[in-house]
Design a protein around this motif. Structure first.
Motif, PDB file in Angstrom:
ATOM      1  N   GLY A   1       9.478  34.872  25.153  1.00  0.00           N
ATOM      2  CA  GLY A   1      10.682  34.054  25.114  1.00  0.00           C
ATOM      3  C   GLY A   1      11.974  34.840  25.115  1.00  0.00           C
ATOM      4  N   SER A   2      11.910  36.151  24.960  1.00  0.00           N
ATOM      5  CA  SER A   2      13.121  36.960  25.015  1.00  0.00           C
ATOM      6  C   SER A   2      13.579  37.088  26.463  1.00  0.00           C
ATOM      7  N   GLY A   3      14.858  37.389  26.646  1.00  0.00           N
ATOM      8  CA  GLY A   3      15.341  37.498  28.007  1.00  0.00           C
ATOM      9  C   GLY A   3      16.756  38.028  28.070  1.00  0.00           C
ATOM     10  N   SER A   4      17.294  38.057  29.300  1.00  0.00           N
ATOM     11  CA  SER A   4      18.637  38.567  29.506  1.00  0.00           C
ATOM     12  C   SER A   4      19.307  37.791  30.630  1.00  0.00           C
ATOM     13  N   LEU A   5      20.632  37.779  30.591  1.00  0.00           N
ATOM     14  CA  LEU A   5      21.440  37.112  31.605  1.00  0.00           C
ATOM     15  C   LEU A   5      22.612  38.005  31.964  1.00  0.00           C
TER      16      LEU A   5
ATOM     17  N   LYS B   1      27.431  38.510  29.953  1.00  0.00           N
ATOM     18  CA  LYS B   1      26.248  39.334  29.747  1.00  0.00           C
ATOM     19  C   LYS B   1      25.656  38.959  28.398  1.00  0.00           C
ATOM     20  N   ALA B   2      24.384  38.621  28.394  1.00  0.00           N
ATOM     21  CA  ALA B   2      23.772  38.158  27.148  1.00  0.00           C
ATOM     22  C   ALA B   2      22.311  38.571  27.089  1.00  0.00           C
ATOM     23  N   THR B   3      21.818  38.759  25.893  1.00  0.00           N
ATOM     24  CA  THR B   3      20.396  38.988  25.649  1.00  0.00           C
ATOM     25  C   THR B   3      19.916  37.949  24.651  1.00  0.00           C
ATOM     26  N   TYR B   4      18.672  37.562  24.788  1.00  0.00           N
ATOM     27  CA  TYR B   4      18.114  36.510  23.949  1.00  0.00           C
ATOM     28  C   TYR B   4      16.875  37.035  23.232  1.00  0.00           C
ATOM     29  N   PRO B   5      16.754  36.771  21.945  1.00  0.00           N
ATOM     30  CA  PRO B   5      15.600  37.248  21.174  1.00  0.00           C
ATOM     31  C   PRO B   5      14.356  36.439  21.505  1.00  0.00           C
TER      32      PRO B   5
ATOM     33  N   PRO C   1      32.602  33.554  44.579  1.00  0.00           N
ATOM     34  CA  PRO C   1      31.150  33.544  44.434  1.00  0.00           C
ATOM     35  C   PRO C   1      30.748  34.255  43.144  1.00  0.00           C
ATOM     36  N   VAL C   2      29.719  33.769  42.527  1.00  0.00           N
ATOM     37  CA  VAL C   2      29.183  34.378  41.316  1.00  0.00           C
ATOM     38  C   VAL C   2      27.716  34.694  41.548  1.00  0.00           C
ATOM     39  N   GLU C   3      27.328  35.902  41.229  1.00  0.00           N
ATOM     40  CA  GLU C   3      25.930  36.302  41.322  1.00  0.00           C
ATOM     41  C   GLU C   3      25.367  36.399  39.910  1.00  0.00           C
ATOM     42  N   SER C   4      24.201  35.832  39.704  1.00  0.00           N
ATOM     43  CA  SER C   4      23.597  35.859  38.374  1.00  0.00           C
ATOM     44  C   SER C   4      22.143  36.292  38.461  1.00  0.00           C
ATOM     45  N   LEU C   5      21.724  36.994  37.423  1.00  0.00           N
ATOM     46  CA  LEU C   5      20.338  37.450  37.319  1.00  0.00           C
ATOM     47  C   LEU C   5      19.840  37.135  35.923  1.00  0.00           C
ATOM     48  N   THR C   6      18.788  36.342  35.847  1.00  0.00           N
ATOM     49  CA  THR C   6      18.163  36.039  34.558  1.00  0.00           C
ATOM     50  C   THR C   6      16.723  36.508  34.589  1.00  0.00           C
ATOM     51  N   ARG C   7      16.295  37.079  33.485  1.00  0.00           N
ATOM     52  CA  ARG C   7      14.926  37.547  33.359  1.00  0.00           C
ATOM     53  C   ARG C   7      14.383  37.122  31.999  1.00  0.00           C
ATOM     54  N   TRP C   8      13.125  36.654  31.987  1.00  0.00           N
ATOM     55  CA  TRP C   8      12.497  36.180  30.755  1.00  0.00           C
ATOM     56  C   TRP C   8      11.146  36.848  30.573  1.00  0.00           C
ATOM     57  N   ASN C   9      10.802  37.088  29.325  1.00  0.00           N
ATOM     58  CA  ASN C   9       9.526  37.699  28.978  1.00  0.00           C
ATOM     59  C   ASN C   9       8.589  36.659  28.377  1.00  0.00           C
ATOM     60  N   ALA C  10       7.327  37.034  28.260  1.00  0.00           N
ATOM     61  CA  ALA C  10       6.325  36.095  27.766  1.00  0.00           C
ATOM     62  C   ALA C  10       6.624  35.623  26.344  1.00  0.00           C
TER      63      ALA C  10
END
Length: 323
Positions: A147-151, A183-187, A136-145
């Motif tokens: 367009g930046s975000g994290s995985l 693990k990643a972050t997005y600008p 099993p893989v658990e993932s969490l993604t979050r995005w900001n207004a």
């Protein structure tokens, strides 16, 4: 190359009657048609596979092997999960009542859908002539207004199935036993990590079904494709009350969706289960009876498939949404 050309001709993003287009950007409809091409091509696969990448699956397999070897004194750490078991009771909540509750909750709330999701997934890694499973893989993604975000993706420890391994926070981080796979972050930008469902979901069940069909062709006319589209959508968005009501309304319109009873899911939550059987598999959809939230979707085989060493009753995949 022939397949790619056929897809482009079928999409026809710029038809012959749209006027001069050589130096003109595509309009919104053309952009949507082009975005449908990858998903249309993906759905030519004959075997359903997990939503995460091949690299992630390979990494999870490595972790699985490590856990198996390191725990040689006990039973193998890697095993296919058992299917969820629902029990019919007098207190079961009918789907029509869940829809009513979801609509009532939507009418009294101003909460909106949020881009991002927290989900635990598992899928049988089917390969002809081999009996293989993945962690099993658990993932969490979050995005900001902006367009930046994290995985964050973490392979869960199969010795503790169902236990969450990601703590939501700023930033989110792995907890308990779990191996970080990605693990990643997005600008700031245009939500570059999201290939699908980049636009805000519309209000209304009919409009939502059309929206889902843009990225999942067939979701507007086929029940199995609709269920798959809802799963995909929920890996990108955490729906607010209005979208939750729209989703459960769409599910309630599926001909052949039958009540299965109460069930305790892999995360320990009690929900109301409904099943849909089609083409050798059964989808079990678990809903929160109070607000219509989709808690889980599990797919199991309903007949043997010797080529892939699959037996009737085997779990093919599941997703459990944690938020």
């Amino acid at each position: 190359m022939t397949d790619e050309l056929d897809l482009l001709r079928g999409a026809n993003p710029v038809s012959a009657d749209t006027g001069p287009w050589r130096d003109r950007p595509l309009d919104a409809r053309a952009e949507q048609l082009l975005r449908r091409l990858p998903s249309r091509d993906r759905r030519r696969r004959t075997v359903r596979r997990t939503a995460w990448s091949v690299a992630t699956a390979a990494a999870a397999t490595v972790v699985a092997l490590a856990l198996t070897v390191s725990d040689s004194g006990s039973s193998p750490a890697v095993a296919a999960p058992r299917p969820l078991v629902a029990h019919v009771s007098r207190t079961d909540v009918p789907l029509a009542e869940i829809v009513r509750r979801a609509r009532a909750a939507a009418g009294s709330s101003t909460e909106k859908s949020e881009r991002g999701s927290h989900v635990q997934t598992w899928a049988l890694a089917m390969e002809s002539g081999k009996d293989a499973v993945t962690l099993p893989v658990e993932s969490l993604t979050r995005w900001n207004a902006d367009g930046s975000g994290s995985l964050l993706e973490v392979a869960t420890d199969p010795r503790h199935p169902g236990r969450p391994v990601i703590a939501d926070g700023t930033p989110p981080h792995a907890v308990h036993d779990g191996e970080v796979l990605r693990k990643a972050t997005y600008p700031p930008g245009i939500h570059g990590a999201n290939e699908d469902y980049f636009e805000d979901p519309p209000a209304g069940a009919a409009a939502l079904r059309e929206y889902l069909a843009v990225w999942s062709p067939g979701a507007d006319r086929d029940a199995t494709e609709l269920i798959s589209a809802v799963e995909s959508f929920l890996t990108v968005w955490t729906p607010g009350p209005r979208q939750r009501a729209d989703i459960v309304t769409l599910l309630s319109r599926i001909e052949g969706l039958r009540p299965a009873g109460k069930v305790t899911d892999r995360v320990g939550r009690e929900g109301q289960a409904f099943q849909y059987t089609h083409s050798g598999s059964r989808h079990l959809i678990v809903l929160d009876p109070d607000d219509g939230r989709v808690l889980d979707v599990e797919e199991t085989a309903t007949r043997d498939d010797p080529e892939y060493w699959v037996k009737a009753g085997d779990v093919l995949s599941y997703r459990a949404w944690m938020s």
